[in-house]
Design an enzyme around this catalytic site. Structure first.
Site, short mmCIF file in Angstrom:
data_model
loop_
_atom_site.label_atom_id
_atom_site.label_comp_id
_atom_site.label_asym_id
_atom_site.label_seq_id
_atom_site.Cartn_x
_atom_site.Cartn_y
_atom_site.Cartn_z
N ASP A 101 0.97 -0.71 -0.56
CA ASP A 101 0.05 0.27 -0.52
C ASP A 101 0.38 1.13 -0.06
O ASP A 101 1.53 1.24 0.63
CB ASP A 101 -0.89 0.51 0.88
CG ASP A 101 -2.44 0.15 1.08
OD1 ASP A 101 -2.39 1.45 0.46
OD2 ASP A 101 -2.84 -0.32 1.76
N ASP A 203 -2.90 4.53 -2.21
CA ASP A 203 -4.36 5.32 -1.43
C ASP A 203 -4.36 6.65 -1.60
O ASP A 203 -3.47 7.90 -2.31
CB ASP A 203 -2.99 5.43 0.05
CG ASP A 203 -4.48 6.13 1.13
OD1 ASP A 203 -4.96 5.16 1.67
OD2 ASP A 203 -4.06 7.27 1.24
N GLU A 257 -6.52 3.73 -5.49
CA GLU A 257 -8.01 4.26 -5.13
C GLU A 257 -8.17 5.84 -5.03
O GLU A 257 -8.02 6.57 -4.76
CB GLU A 257 -7.51 4.42 -3.01
CG GLU A 257 -8.81 4.28 -2.54
CD GLU A 257 -8.85 5.05 -0.93
OE1 GLU A 257 -9.82 4.49 -0.47
OE2 GLU A 257 -7.91 5.88 -1.00
N HIS A 332 -11.24 -2.61 3.85
CA HIS A 332 -10.66 -1.58 5.51
C HIS A 332 -11.45 -0.84 5.52
O HIS A 332 -11.72 -0.69 7.07
CB HIS A 332 -9.54 -2.10 5.85
CG HIS A 332 -8.73 -0.84 4.51
ND1 HIS A 332 -8.51 -0.64 3.38
CD2 HIS A 332 -8.46 0.54 5.12
CE1 HIS A 332 -7.82 0.57 2.87
NE2 HIS A 332 -8.19 1.19 3.98
N ASP A 333 -12.21 -0.13 4.35
CA ASP A 333 -12.60 1.35 4.92
C ASP A 333 -14.55 1.32 5.10
O ASP A 333 -15.00 2.00 4.88
CB ASP A 333 -12.51 1.93 3.49
CG ASP A 333 -11.34 2.79 4.20
OD1 ASP A 333 -10.35 2.45 4.73
OD2 ASP A 333 -10.10 3.19 2.48
#
Ligand code: GLC
Length: 563
Positions: A101, A203, A257, A332-333
């Site tokens: 990430d 990210d 993302e 995870h969000d």
């Protein structure tokens, strides 16, 4: 390059791991790298090809690793660089690729660069971040995701200036307009690629370019900051540069993302000829059940299947000739997929979880699975503020105190939207801490690990969600048409059935999914066909009840090969 040009990252199935919650081996209640290494045979047994690891770098954990204080060190809680090498080696020897990430829109305020930057206005690192000198007055409004006042400018006394932070006050935004910053990031990428890492998930990558005159929010954005953030003036120049300087030099994958990126902009990121990214995650599905621009609030009426189909059909069409999509239902969000898009009640949990697996594994685009979804892990549904750990929930709770919203309404909303719903420990077995740790975990384990939602029990049952997941994975891997075939929606206006075909040369597949709690007859007469074979189903019942009629039980899913 054509869409059907074969690539490992198009054919691969991704398994996302949130390291903090996967497996603790050190006994501190926090997952670690050795825990992942210990579970590699399990990961391999799923049939997945690529692991995406959420951030494991040194971090004070204001946002669980999304606030990095040293990009070249492993977080103490997670282990050491030796542990990382052992993990990577263990993956390589099993033929699993590793995607890390990259969090480069911002760093931690504890990163050396920021510590220097805030010391004085003429510090060599000053221009690594966005500063607004206070003598110019209050800076134009910027909205922040994780600020108690939703204010992205934080006043810093030392130099009498404000710094910009789209996320928490401890996550200052880097200034990509400074070529030195870009060089630092490219060096970091090389550092990990040279170790043998196979790619990066990037990210909030569309946020990296900013108009450094910091104007008022232009009217065209109608008050919504997110698309404004993802449309910075030099964004594509930076992505292209990163590709040319680094990505293109390695056989790696990149997936951004991409909140705020719309369909019309999609190909600007992933058209192969532009040399930017391979894939990105759009947010159209993730905002489907939310209240307009209020991304953390549920909308009042339930989402409709026709809307769900429309999102996927639209996005599939964008990549019909160029680029490549990514398919995900959770991460995870966001809350757990079975709780959000399926139905986690006792009666429907098994069928709806397996239906969602069938869906992701029969669509075009690379499928991404979040750890635990393979066993149908559900939302945590925490009742008390004290059980939540996420800065997003905790800070919004502070913000709310003056807003007139009751605690009851807040918790009711968080039970459906909170990120912690999906951050609880992996449920390995039915013992006290679910086999995750010997110590009390950093966040509560979900009780239902005692009632069948755990790996150990599902391993023993041939019909478990886990074993269905494995079967569905193998189906995709043995039918290239399910990866590359074109997608055609059937029964467009049906509110219960999602039906589509996939076509690849002579190969044709029909996928039928009943997204409802009622039995439904699906009549498929938009195309002509004969059924060759039922390839996969989450139910044993006979389905075809006449030439073009299929009887589907609640949340029944089936995949047919057609003649
Ligand atoms: C991304 C991450 C999220 C994080 C945020 C700030 O949205 O997925 O977990 O909080 O960026 O880095």
């Amino acid at each position: 390059m054509k869409l059907t040009d074969r690539q490992w990252w198009k054919e691969g199935i991704v398994y996302q791991i949130y390291p903090r919650s996967f497996q603790d081996t050190s006994g501190n209640g926090v997952g670690d790298l050795n825990g992942i290494t210990k579970r590699l045979d399990y990961i391999k047994s799923l049939g997945v090809d690529i692991v995406w690891l959420c951030p494991v770098y040194q971090s004070p954990n204001d946002d669980n690793g999304y606030d990095i204080s040293d990009y070249r060190r492993i977080m103490d809680e997670f282990g050491t660089m030796e542990d990382f090498h052992a993990l990577l080696q263990g993956m390589k020897s099993r033929g699993i690729k590793l995607v890390m990430d990259l969090v480069a829109n911002h760093t931690s305020d504890e990163h050396h660069w920021f510590k220097e930057s805030r010391k004085s206005r003429d510090n060599p690192y000053r221009d690594y971040y966005h500063w607004w000198p206070a003598e110019k007055g209050t800076p134009p409004k910027r909205w922040s995701y994780f600020d108690v006042d939703a204010n992205a400018w934080k006043y810093d006394k030392t130099t009498d200036a404000y710094y910009l932070h789209y996320f928490s006050v401890k996550q200052p935004d880097l200034k990509w307009e400074n070529p030195k910053v870009r060089k630092e990031i490219y060096d970091i990428l090389r550092f990990w690629f040279d170790k043998g890492v196979d790619g990066f998930r990037m990210d909030v990558i569309p946020f990296i370019s900013k108009d450094t005159t910091y104007p008022e929010l232009p009217q065209e954005f109608g008050g919504n900051f997110i698309p404004f953030y993802s449309n910075g003036p030099r964004l594509h120049e930076f992505l292209n540069e990163m590709n040319t300087e680094v990505l293109s030099k390695y056989d790696v994958m990149s997936v951004g993302e991409a909140p705020g990126v719309s369909i019309t902009q999609a190909l600007d990121f992933v058209d192969e000829d532009r040399k930017e990214l391979n894939m990105f995650f759009h947010f159209d599905l993730m905002s489907l059940d939310r209240d307009g621009d209020e991304v953390f609030w549920m909308r009042k009426d339930p989402w409709k299947l026709t809307e769900f189909k429309e999102v996927h059909t639209k996005w599939d069409a964008v990549f019909a000739e160029k680029g490549w999509g990514s398919m995900y239902l959770s991460n995870h969000d966001f809350p757990r997929s079975v709780s959000r898009w399926g139905n986690d009640s006792k009666a429907h949990w098994h069928h709806s979880a397996t239906l969602l697996h069938t869906f992701l594994l029969t669509m075009r685009g690379t499928p991404y699975f979040y750890f635990g979804d393979e066993i149908g892990m559900t939302n945590a549904y925490f009742e008390h503020v004290e059980d939540y750990r996420d800065i997003n929930t905790l800070n919004r709770f502070e913000l709310l105190k003056d807003s007139g919203i009751s605690l009851e309404d807040f918790i009711a909303n968080e039970k459906k939207t909170a990120r912690d719903n999906a951050r609880t420990p992996m449920q390995w077995d039915s013992t006290e801490h679910a086999g995750f740790s010997n110590a009390t975990p950093w966040i509560k384990v979900t009780e239902n690990h005692k009632r069948g939602i755990n790996v150990a029990e599902q391993e023993k049952n041939a019909n478990s969600i886990l074993n269905y997941f494995r079967k569905a994975v193998q189906l995709r891997k043995s039918h290239l048409g399910l990866v590359y075939g074109s997608y055609h929606l059937l029964l467009k206006n049906h509110e219960q059935i999602y039906a589509y075909t996939r076509v690849y040369g002579d190969e044709r597949y029909l996928i039928l999914l009943n997204f409802s709690t009622e039995p439904v007859i699906a009549t498929i007469n938009e195309i002509s066909y004969t059924i060759a074979e039922l390839l996969l189903s989450n139910s044993n019942a006979k389905k075809q009840v006449g030439d073009s009629n299929f009887k589907l039980g609640p949340y029944e899913a089936s995949v047919y090969q057609l003649k």
